[in-house]
Write a protein that holds these residues in place. Structure first.
Motif, PDB file in Angstrom:
ATOM      1  N   LYS A   1      -3.665   5.254   4.953  1.00 49.13           N
ATOM      2  CA  LYS A   1      -5.127   5.397   4.841  1.00 49.13           C
ATOM      3  C   LYS A   1      -5.729   4.304   3.968  1.00 49.13           C
ATOM      4  O   LYS A   1      -6.929   4.052   4.028  1.00 49.13           O
ATOM      5  CB  LYS A   1      -5.490   6.773   4.288  1.00 49.13           C
ATOM      6  N   ASP A   2      -4.896   3.654   3.140  1.00 49.54           N
ATOM      7  CA  ASP A   2      -5.367   2.567   2.277  1.00 49.54           C
ATOM      8  C   ASP A   2      -5.459   1.224   3.010  1.00 49.54           C
ATOM      9  O   ASP A   2      -5.972   0.253   2.459  1.00 49.54           O
ATOM     10  CB  ASP A   2      -4.434   2.401   1.069  1.00 49.54           C
TER      11      ASP A   2
ATOM     12  N   ILE B   1       0.851  -1.186   0.000  1.00 48.52           N
ATOM     13  CA  ILE B   1       0.000   0.000   0.000  1.00 48.52           C
ATOM     14  C   ILE B   1       0.889   1.238   0.000  1.00 48.52           C
ATOM     15  O   ILE B   1       2.015   1.204   0.503  1.00 48.52           O
ATOM     16  CB  ILE B   1      -0.990   0.016   1.181  1.00 48.52           C
TER      17      ILE B   1
ATOM     18  N   ASN C   1      -0.204   4.315   1.118  1.00 48.28           N
ATOM     19  CA  ASN C   1      -0.596   5.253   2.148  1.00 48.28           C
ATOM     20  C   ASN C   1      -1.255   4.468   3.274  1.00 48.28           C
ATOM     21  O   ASN C   1      -2.016   3.535   3.016  1.00 48.28           O
ATOM     22  CB  ASN C   1      -1.578   6.270   1.558  1.00 48.28           C
TER      23      ASN C   1
END
Length: 182
Positions: free
Chosen positions: A73-74, A69, A71
């Motif tokens: 946030k992902d 990933i 970020n």
């Protein structure tokens, strides 16, 4: 179950009858027999602090065994985040509530204090002491490579087959299991 099916059912999605008889839905579409997860999603937030040719997370992603990933946030909100500074130690019971998989932030051990927040992560868990089997930090407690950290968490969760699978991609992978008596 059809005669001759044996254990092959562990690696296929069971039919609804088999689910009713012996399996329970645990990890958002992933099945388990009893409390032993069969396939825990693995995520890596890769910061590229070291040589990608030697990085274990990069190699695992080439085999499609983990999802990289870009970020944090992902990442799934209910994933266990392996954090060496967390106050709580990872336990098998954590996988009942934090069932979104395992997330590792892949960074250099030399820059670890710059990466992990002092306040920690809500879902952050530290690993108990495991000895590294990799050639760089051989037999050192706690200085695990990314694949070893994933394997340690999988072993705690009861997913030994998945841990052995990811370790099998490295010539020294068996050493981690031997040093830690698995």
């Amino acid at each position: 179950m059809a005669k001759g099916a044996g254990l092959r059912i562990l690696w296929q999605r069971p039919s609804s009858v088999q689910i009713a008889l012996s399996a329970s839905l645990v990890f958002s579409g992933q099945y388990s027999l009893g409390l032993i997860p069969l396939n825990i999603p693995l995520y890596c937030y890769y910061l590229a602090h070291d040589d990608p040719k030697k990085n274990t997370a990069v190699k695992l992603s080439k085999f499609n065994l983990i999802k990289m990933i870009k970020n944090l946030k992902d990442a799934p909100k209910n994933a266990v985040i392996l954090d060496p500074f967390a106050k709580k130690t990872l336990q098998k019971e954590d996988f009942e509530t934090l069932n979104g998989g395992i997330l590792i932030i892949d960074c250099s051990w030399n820059r670890i204090f710059d990466v992990f927040p002092r306040e920690g992560f809500e879902n952050g868990r530290k690993l108990p002491d495991f000895q590294a089997g990799n050639p760089i930090n051989y037999a050192k407690f706690g200085k695990l490579s990314t694949v070893e950290a994933f394997a340690a968490a999988l072993l705690i969760a009861g997913a030994k087959d998945q841990a052995e699978l990811i370790l099998s991609k490295f010539t020294w992978g068996h050493t981690f299991l031997e040093l830690n008596s698995f």
